[in-house]
Design a protein around this motif. Structure first.
Motif, mmCIF file in Angstrom:
data_model
loop_
_atom_site.group_PDB
_atom_site.id
_atom_site.type_symbol
_atom_site.label_atom_id
_atom_site.label_comp_id
_atom_site.label_asym_id
_atom_site.label_seq_id
_atom_site.Cartn_x
_atom_site.Cartn_y
_atom_site.Cartn_z
ATOM 1 N N ASP A 35 0.870 -1.176 0.000
ATOM 2 C CA ASP A 35 0.000 0.000 0.000
ATOM 3 C C ASP A 35 0.906 1.225 0.000
ATOM 4 O O ASP A 35 1.314 1.708 1.063
ATOM 5 C CB ASP A 35 -0.901 0.019 1.246
ATOM 6 N N PRO A 36 1.258 1.736 -1.192
ATOM 7 C CA PRO A 36 2.182 2.878 -1.237
ATOM 8 C C PRO A 36 1.588 4.105 -0.559
ATOM 9 O O PRO A 36 0.369 4.253 -0.477
ATOM 10 C CB PRO A 36 2.396 3.114 -2.732
ATOM 11 N N PRO A 37 2.442 4.982 -0.054
ATOM 12 C CA PRO A 37 1.950 6.191 0.605
ATOM 13 C C PRO A 37 1.153 7.075 -0.363
ATOM 14 O O PRO A 37 1.431 7.108 -1.557
ATOM 15 C CB PRO A 37 3.223 6.918 1.050
ATOM 16 N N THR A 38 0.182 7.760 0.182
ATOM 17 C CA THR A 38 -0.619 8.696 -0.604
ATOM 18 C C THR A 38 -0.073 10.115 -0.413
ATOM 19 O O THR A 38 0.806 10.342 0.419
ATOM 20 C CB THR A 38 -2.088 8.677 -0.152
ATOM 21 N N ARG A 39 -0.617 11.050 -1.170
ATOM 22 C CA ARG A 39 -0.232 12.455 -0.992
ATOM 23 C C ARG A 39 -0.424 12.886 0.461
ATOM 24 O O ARG A 39 0.403 13.591 1.016
ATOM 25 C CB ARG A 39 -1.083 13.362 -1.888
ATOM 26 N N GLU A 44 1.689 14.551 5.606
ATOM 27 C CA GLU A 44 1.671 14.406 7.058
ATOM 28 C C GLU A 44 3.079 14.171 7.605
ATOM 29 O O GLU A 44 3.456 14.740 8.628
ATOM 30 C CB GLU A 44 0.762 13.237 7.443
ATOM 31 N N LYS A 45 3.875 13.343 6.928
ATOM 32 C CA LYS A 45 5.218 13.015 7.409
ATOM 33 C C LYS A 45 6.263 14.057 7.036
ATOM 34 O O LYS A 45 7.210 14.276 7.780
ATOM 35 C CB LYS A 45 5.658 11.656 6.871
ATOM 36 N N CYS A 46 6.105 14.685 5.872
ATOM 37 C CA CYS A 46 7.169 15.542 5.337
ATOM 38 C C CYS A 46 6.800 17.018 5.277
ATOM 39 O O CYS A 46 7.658 17.847 4.970
ATOM 40 C CB CYS A 46 7.539 15.085 3.928
ATOM 41 N N GLY A 47 5.537 17.338 5.495
ATOM 42 C CA GLY A 47 5.109 18.721 5.364
ATOM 43 C C GLY A 47 4.800 19.061 3.913
ATOM 44 O O GLY A 47 4.817 18.196 3.031
ATOM 45 N N TYR A 53 4.320 20.462 -9.381
ATOM 46 C CA TYR A 53 4.171 20.583 -10.830
ATOM 47 C C TYR A 53 3.158 19.573 -11.314
ATOM 48 O O TYR A 53 2.741 18.690 -10.572
ATOM 49 C CB TYR A 53 5.517 20.340 -11.539
ATOM 50 N N ASN A 54 2.800 19.686 -12.581
ATOM 51 C CA ASN A 54 1.910 18.710 -13.209
ATOM 52 C C ASN A 54 0.586 18.581 -12.463
ATOM 53 O O ASN A 54 0.131 17.483 -12.180
ATOM 54 C CB ASN A 54 2.588 17.349 -13.284
ATOM 55 N N GLN A 55 -0.002 19.687 -12.099
ATOM 56 C CA GLN A 55 -1.287 19.714 -11.396
ATOM 57 C C GLN A 55 -1.250 18.900 -10.106
ATOM 58 O O GLN A 55 -2.200 18.218 -9.756
ATOM 59 C CB GLN A 55 -2.404 19.233 -12.320
ATOM 60 N N GLY A 56 -0.120 18.938 -9.412
ATOM 61 C CA GLY A 56 0.008 18.249 -8.136
ATOM 62 C C GLY A 56 0.460 16.809 -8.226
ATOM 63 O O GLY A 56 0.576 16.130 -7.215
ATOM 64 N N TYR A 57 0.735 16.307 -9.440
ATOM 65 C CA TYR A 57 1.181 14.922 -9.592
ATOM 66 C C TYR A 57 2.679 14.776 -9.349
ATOM 67 O O TYR A 57 3.188 13.673 -9.231
ATOM 68 C CB TYR A 57 0.852 14.379 -10.986
ATOM 69 N N GLU A 58 3.403 15.890 -9.284
ATOM 70 C CA GLU A 58 4.843 15.852 -9.058
ATOM 71 C C GLU A 58 5.189 16.862 -7.969
ATOM 72 O O GLU A 58 4.887 18.040 -8.097
ATOM 73 C CB GLU A 58 5.572 16.186 -10.362
ATOM 74 N N LEU A 78 1.938 7.314 -4.250
ATOM 75 C CA LEU A 78 3.323 7.544 -4.660
ATOM 76 C C LEU A 78 3.781 6.454 -5.604
ATOM 77 O O LEU A 78 3.631 5.268 -5.329
ATOM 78 C CB LEU A 78 4.219 7.566 -3.413
ATOM 79 N N ILE A 79 4.325 6.841 -6.768
ATOM 80 C CA ILE A 79 4.836 5.848 -7.714
ATOM 81 C C ILE A 79 6.348 5.938 -7.875
ATOM 82 O O ILE A 79 6.990 4.947 -8.160
ATOM 83 C CB ILE A 79 4.131 5.937 -9.091
#
Length: 80
Positions: A35-39, A44-47, A53-58, A78-79
């Motif tokens: 179960d990879p981490p989500t946004r 939550e962990k990194c701030g 970029y890329n409409q929030g995908y990067e 996360l991919i």
């Protein structure tokens, strides 16, 4: 043509990495988890990311020695 090799070496030494794993907030984020981490997990962990970029995908996080580039899929997981 003779400028290509020095440019590639400079890029390799620049500290920019695509992050499959990243230490953040006392834990490790890993895109290879079942179960990879989500946004939301990453935020939550990194701030907040330093850049998006890329409409929030990067997302980009700047750390003292590295610049991490995180990519998310359409489901917000996360991919890389």
């Amino acid at each position: 043509m003779r400028f290509i090799l020095p440019a590639l070496i400079a890029l390799a030494l620049s500290g920019i990495v695509r992050a499959d794993t990243m230490e953040c907030g006392g834990g490790i984020l890993d895109s290879a988890e079942v179960d990879p981490p989500t946004r939301e997990d990453v935020r939550e962990k990194c701030g907040e990311p330093d850049e998006q970029y890329n409409q929030g995908y990067e997302w980009i996080y700047r750390k003292p020695q590295w610049v991490y580039v995180l990519q998310f899929d359409n489901h917000g997981e996360l991919i890389t």
